[in-house]
Write an enzyme that holds these catalytic residues in place. Structure first.
Site, PDB file in Angstrom:
ATOM      1  N   ARG A 173       5.550   4.493   5.488  1.00  0.00           N
ATOM      2  CA  ARG A 173       4.843   3.252   5.192  1.00  0.00           C
ATOM      3  C   ARG A 173       3.627   3.122   6.098  1.00  0.00           C
ATOM      4  NH1 ARG A 173       4.666   0.597   1.044  1.00  0.00           N
ATOM      5  NH2 ARG A 173       4.637  -1.426   2.045  1.00  0.00           N
ATOM      6  N   ASP A 174       2.995   1.982   6.017  1.00  0.00           N
ATOM      7  CA  ASP A 174       1.793   1.759   6.804  1.00  0.00           C
ATOM      8  C   ASP A 174       2.168   1.534   8.266  1.00  0.00           C
ATOM      9  OD1 ASP A 174      -0.416   0.927   8.056  1.00  0.00           O
ATOM     10  OD2 ASP A 174      -1.093  -0.392   6.452  1.00  0.00           O
ATOM     11  N   LEU A 175       2.074   2.617   9.024  1.00  0.00           N
ATOM     12  CA  LEU A 175       2.588   2.599  10.395  1.00  0.00           C
ATOM     13  C   LEU A 175       1.947   1.526  11.257  1.00  0.00           C
ATOM     14  CD1 LEU A 175       2.324   6.359  10.468  1.00  0.00           C
ATOM     15  CD2 LEU A 175       4.467   5.123  10.811  1.00  0.00           C
TER      16      LEU A 175
END
Lengths: 106, 472
Positions: free
Chosen positions: A62-64
Site C-alpha cells: 500500500r501507500d507506505l
C-alpha cells in the site's frame, strides 16, 4: 467440484482458484485495486470491506508514506525517524520499487 | 453457521438449472442438490445444519454439506453478516491504449432520415461551428494521434463515420493510405471500417473498398416500405430503389469481410422478423444488427413500452433460430445475440457500458476529440483535439465520474455485469446527462439478457464446439 459444473470461462477460472485454494484471488470479485484500510477501526479487527484481508493495508504494497505519516491507525511500518531512516532509500517509486523495501527487525 | 444467497440470477436451458453469479459473471450448471439448496435459500439466511436436515429425505447429509461448501467457495452463498459484494471502484490504469479512433469525416448527408441523431431534433453536435468536411490534414493528424496513443497494441482500428462517409471519399482514401503506410512503418496492423447509407456505392468505390480491405456497415432499415419510411432524400423520395442494386453488388463482390446491416428500429418500424428475413435471406447480409432509435420520449418514432415487448419477442424468436442454426453448423446473421453470448462466455463484468473514452474516441470534422463518434463535435463532451492531443485529465475525470460504482440504481440489478447502465449518448438524449443509467430500458435489458443466458446454456449443452471457438 462435484455439484457445480463450470460452464463459461469465468466459472472455469473460479474453479481453478477454488482447487488451488487461492483465498486472496477468490476475494477479488472483479476489483483489482485494494480498497483501503480496515473498515472497522477496532484493535484486533482485521477485515476489509469484503470480509477478507486482500483489500487491507499491507505495508509492502500500500501507500507506505501515508501509512506511517498521515494514517491515524498505527501501521506495521518501521520508524523512519529513529531506527530505520534508510528503509525506503532504494525505493524511488513505490509503485515500481516496492520489492526493494526489505523487512526491518527491531 | 448462517448462510444466505449472494447476488445471482437463475435460469434454465433444456430443463437443466443454471446460475449466473453477480458480479463475477460466472455461469455454473447446477446438479439437483445445489439447485435444491438454492431453492431453499430464497429468502432469509438459514443455518447450514437446518438446510442439511431439511433436505435429508432427498439427499445424503454429506452430499448437502459438500454442496454448501462448493457454493460458498464460488461465492454463490455467503455467511450471514459478511459484507455483500459491493460494486468496487476499480478505475482503469492511467495509460489505456487507444484501440479505435472514429473519424467523423463529414457532418453532411445526402439523406434526411427523420430520426437521425446527427441532424434531428435530438442532436448534440454543434454542426454550425464545424466544417462540413474533414480536411486531409485533420485526417492525417487523427491517424497520428491513434498511433501515438495506441501504446504496445499490435492492432489499431480506424473507423470512418458521418454524416455520409462516402461524400468525403477523397479524405477516406488519403487517410486509409496514410494509416496503412504508417502501420507498415511501425509494425502495427491497421483495421479499417466505415458506415454508409449505400447511396454512393458506385462500382469504382466498391473496387476501392475491396482493394483496401475495408469493412463496411450499411445503415438500412429493411424492405422497401420500411426503408422508405424514414430513410429518405431531401425531396422526400425514399432511398430503397437507389441503394438496393448497389448493396447487392457490394455483397456479391466484397467477399473479404462480413458486410453488416445496421437497422434502426422505430415505433413505426418494428417488424424485426420481416426485416431480418429480407436483409439476411433475400439481400444476403452476413451480419444483421438491430438498434432501437435513440431519442427523447416526445418523438413519435420513440418506441413505447408495448413496442419494446414486441421487439423482445422478435429478438427471442431470432435468438432461438440462431441456436438451431449454430447447432446444425450453419451461419446465422443475427448479430445482437452473438455479441451478448460471447460476452457471457468470457464472463465479462463491465465497469463501463462501452469503450467510449477508454479505448475508443471520436474525432469531429474540425478535429475535436470526443467520447465517441456520437459526441464528437459537441462542445460539452470534448476531450482535447487532434492537434493538442487527448485531454488526459478530462478523460480521467470522465472515467472517475462514470464508473458503475456511481450508478446506485444499477447496484441491485443482476444484469449490470453486461449492461453497466447503457449508452452514454442514449442517457444524454433521454435524461440530459451521460451519468444517468438508461432506466427506461432496464426491464427490456434484463429480459433480453435472461434470454441470452438461456440460449447460452443451450449452446453449452448442444454446441460446445461453437463456444470453444469464441475463446480464440
Amino acid at each position: 467440484m462435484k455439484h457445480l459444473q463450470p460452464i463459461n470461462r469465468k466459472a472455469e477460472r473460479i474453479e481453478t482458484l477454488v482447487e488451488d485454494n487461492d483465498i486472496v484471488a477468490l476475494q477479488d470479485d472483479g476489483a483489482n485495486i485494494p480498497l483501503g484500510c480496515s473498515f472497522v477501526f477496532q484493535p484486533g479487527w482485521e477485515a476489509d470491506s469484503k470480509g477478507g484481508t486482500a483489500g487491507l493495508c499491507q505495508p509492502v504494497e500500500r501507500d507506505l508514506f501515508d501509512c506511517y505519516i498521515t494514517c491515524f491507525w498505527p501501521a506495521h511500518v518501521p520508524d523512519l525517524y529513529n531506527h530505520a531512516p534508510d528503509w525506503t532509500s532504494k525505493c524511488g517509486s513505490a509503485a515500481k520499487d516496492w520489492r526493494k523495501i526489505d523487512l526491518i527487525f527491531p | 453457521m448462517q448462510l444466505q444467497r449472494s447476488e445471482m440470477h437463475r435460469f434454465e436451458a433444456r430443463g437443466e438449472p443454471f446460475v449466473y453469479l453477480v458480479p463475477s459473471a460466472a455461469v455454473f450448471q447446477l446438479d439437483p442438490i445445489s439447485a435444491a439448496v438454492l431453492d431453499g435459500l430464497n429468502g432469509e439466511a438459514r443455518d447450514a445444519r437446518h438446510i442439511v436436515d431439511e433436505l435429508s429425505d432427498r439427499f445424503a447429509a454429506d452430499d448437502v454439506t459438500t454442496t454448501l461448501e462448493e457454493l460458498v467457495n464460488v461465492r454463490a452463498l455467503r455467511h450471514e453478516g459478511s459484507p455483500s459484494n459491493e460494486v468496487p471502484l476499480d478505475l482503469p490504469p492511467e495509460e489505456m491504449p487507444l484501440q479505435n479512433l472514429v473519424l467523423n469525416v463529414t457532418s453532411k448527408c445526402n439523406l434526411s432520415c427523420g430520426y437521425c441523431y446527427e441532424y434531428g431534433d435530438d442532436r448534440l453536435s454543434e454542426a454550425s461551428a464545424m466544417p462540413d468536411m474533414m480536411s486531409d490534414e485533420t485526417a492525417r493528424q487523427s491517424v497520428d494521434l491513434l498511433f501515438e496513443e495506441a501504446g504496445p497494441s499490435p492492432v489499431v482500428h480506424l473507423t470512418f463515420f458521418g454524416g455520409e462517409t462516402l461524400l468525403n471519399l477523397r479524405v477516406l482514401k488519403e487517410a486509409t493510405h496514410y494509416a496503412r503506410a504508417k502501420g507498415a512503418e511501425v509494425g502495427k496492423r491497421v483495421e479499417i471500417g466505415l458506415t454508409t447509407n449505400a447511396t454512393l456505392l458506385k462500382p469504382d468505390v466498391i473496387t476501392w473498398l475491396i482493394d483496401n480491405d475495408i469493412g463496411v456497415t450499411v445503415s438500412i432499415d429493411g424492405p422497401k416500405e420500411m426503408q422508405d419510411r424514414f430513410r429518405i432524400f431531401q425531396s422526400g423520395e425514399g432511398s430503397y430503389g437507389v441503394i438496393e442494386p448497389k448493396v447487392r453488388e457490394l455483397l456479391r463482390r466484397h467477399r473479404r469481410r462480413a458486410i453488416g446491416a445496421r437497422v434502426t428500429l422505430t415505433q413505426q418500424n418494428l417488424d424485426v422478423q420481416r426485416i431480418f428475413r429480407h436483409l439476411s435471406d433475400d439481400v444476403g447480409f452476413l451480419e444483421v444488427g438491430f438498434a432501437p432509435v435513440t431519442t427523447s420520449t416526445c418523438r413519435d418514432y420513440a418506441i413505447d413500452e408495448d413496442g419494446y415487448v414486441r421487439m423482445l419477442g422478435a429478438f427471442e424468436e431470432l435468438g432461438h433460430e440462431f441456436v438451431e442454426a449454430t447447432v446444425a453448423g450453419r451461419h446465422h446473421a443475427f448479430s445482437n445475440v452473438k455479441e451478448t453470448i460471447e460476452e457471457i462466455h468470457k464472463g465479462v463484468s463491465k465497469a463501463y457500458p462501452c469503450g467510449a473514452g477508454l479505448g475508443l474516441l471520436g474525432v469531429s470534422t474540425g478535429g475535436d476529440v470526443g467520447l465517441c463518434h456520437r459526441f464528437a463535435g459537441s462542445g460539452d463532451h470534448t476531450l482535447g483535439s487532434v492537434t493538442e492531443g487527448i485531454d488526459k485529465s478530462g478523460q480521467r475525470q470522465f472515467l472517475e465520474e462514470h464508473h458503475i460504482a456511481y450508478k446506485p440504481d444499477c447496484h441491485s440489478c443482476w444484469a449490470r455485469p453486461l449492461c453497466s447502465g447503457g449508452c452514454y449518448h442514449e442517457a444524454q438524449t433521454r435524461y440530459g446527462s451521460t451519468k444517468s443509467p438508461n432506466l427506461h430500458y432496464c426491464d427490456w435489458i434484463r429480459s433480453w439478457t435472461h434470454t441470452c443466458l438461456e440460449l447460452y446454456g443451450e449452446l453449452a449443452t448442444r454446441a460446445p464446439g461453437y463456444l470453444g471457438r469464441l475463446d480464440a
